[in-house]
Write a protein that holds these residues in place. Sequence first.
Motif, short mmCIF file in Angstrom:
data_model
loop_
_atom_site.label_atom_id
_atom_site.label_comp_id
_atom_site.label_asym_id
_atom_site.label_seq_id
_atom_site.Cartn_x
_atom_site.Cartn_y
_atom_site.Cartn_z
N THR A 1 7.76 6.08 -2.11
CA THR A 1 6.97 5.54 -1.01
C THR A 1 6.18 6.63 -0.30
O THR A 1 6.49 7.81 -0.40
N SER A 2 5.16 6.20 0.43
CA SER A 2 4.37 7.13 1.23
C SER A 2 4.98 7.36 2.61
O SER A 2 4.48 8.18 3.38
N PHE A 3 6.07 6.65 2.92
CA PHE A 3 6.71 6.81 4.22
C PHE A 3 7.31 8.22 4.36
O PHE A 3 7.92 8.73 3.43
N GLU A 4 7.16 8.80 5.54
CA GLU A 4 7.83 10.08 5.82
C GLU A 4 9.34 9.88 5.80
O GLU A 4 10.09 10.68 5.26
N PRO B 1 10.92 9.39 -0.51
CA PRO B 1 9.57 9.69 -0.01
C PRO B 1 8.78 10.52 -1.01
O PRO B 1 9.33 11.37 -1.71
N GLU B 2 7.50 10.28 -1.05
CA GLU B 2 6.62 10.99 -1.96
C GLU B 2 6.71 12.51 -1.77
O GLU B 2 6.62 13.28 -2.73
N LYS B 3 6.94 12.95 -0.53
CA LYS B 3 7.00 14.38 -0.25
C LYS B 3 8.17 15.07 -0.96
O LYS B 3 8.11 16.27 -1.23
N LYS C 1 0.82 -1.22 0.00
CA LYS C 1 0.00 0.00 0.00
C LYS C 1 0.85 1.27 0.00
O LYS C 1 0.39 2.33 -0.44
N TRP C 2 2.07 1.18 0.51
CA TRP C 2 2.92 2.37 0.56
C TRP C 2 3.64 2.64 -0.76
O TRP C 2 4.28 3.68 -0.93
N SER D 1 6.86 16.48 -4.31
CA SER D 1 5.56 17.12 -4.09
C SER D 1 5.19 18.14 -5.16
O SER D 1 4.02 18.44 -5.35
N LYS E 1 4.18 3.97 -4.32
CA LYS E 1 3.57 5.04 -5.12
C LYS E 1 4.08 5.08 -6.56
O LYS E 1 3.50 5.76 -7.40
N GLU F 1 -0.12 6.13 -9.05
CA GLU F 1 -1.24 7.02 -8.77
C GLU F 1 -1.36 8.17 -9.76
O GLU F 1 -2.09 9.13 -9.53
#
Length: 346
Positions: free
Chosen positions: A54-57, A79-81, A22-23, A84, A25, A109
């Motif tokens: 990944t969605s992990f911080e 990380p996805e961030k 699920k994590w 951004s 991306k 996504e």
Amino acid sequence: MKVWKAKEIAHEWVWAYAEGKKWFKGAYFSGSAAEQADNSYLAPHSDLDIMVVTSFEEPPLKIGKFRYKGVLLEVSFIPEKALSSAEVVLSHYHIAHAFQNDTIIVDQEGFLKPLQKEVARHFCQEQWVKRRLADVRSKSERGLEQLHVEKPFHELVMNWLFPTGVVAHLFLVAALRNPTVRLRYLAAKDVLTSYQLEDVYEHLLHQLGCQHMDAKQAKRHLTALAHTFDMTVKLKKTAFFFSSDISLEARPLAVDGTEKLIDEGHHREAIFWIIATFARCHLILAADCPTSHQAELGYFQEALADIGIANHADLLNKAAYTRSTMGTMCKAALNILERNPAIVCT
């Protein structure tokens, strides 16, 4: 193996790895091998770098190097961030280059491909290249300020070496080249020579201390490194972020690839990775087998002595020299930027 086939195998690994996570991306290619033409052959001393989004911080330690169906892959997490916006990507030199072209493997996504197109549209614009040059300078200077902490000497060597090597990326960023890791000095040499800035390149080597290194010295240090490397592979237990770089899978790059550099006359350019690999081996040995760390330390010390390092004070002096010449190096990078016909003035 042809590059297109290697990428196809990499695609297959990503799909198999991502299934049900699920994590996950998305994923994309990074690094120099990803830029090779699909019909060219993947060099024996090359791997395919894959960035897994990944969605992990705080993403976990990178998977690193491993062989999958005959292809040497190196897998890292991002990380996805960090992706951004196009502005965020365009400002970070170590991320932006992979988005200059379509290197997307999986866009889980639907945000990676639009992001890539937007980054590619602005990648060559002067304002963003200057922003990335500032990012290079900041990364180097911040790293060189970390030498006053109390750490074992081999760790301090790492703290000095990589921020010093980051300076080479100034010229690659200005030339819109891939800010490669292992071959950064060879790539910087190519750029600086093409812009008739050979004197700047000599200053760059002086920061490292290898400007007078000859091939015989480099080969001697590589032979010693190979011994330490093979011992470390057998003894390692503790997980470090670079652990996969000290492995049987990585030996063709770390040892054989370095030997190829020396044999082709690029012995001075080989020193960066010789010192880096030595230091990494000793980080592992100090943790997992202190007696072997001490037994092999003399070889590392000999290599350091040949680039002018015997103690902590030498590292501090070298760091001070690099900081004092940073303005000159940045000026040379801007010279390249101004003469680079691919730069779009804004």
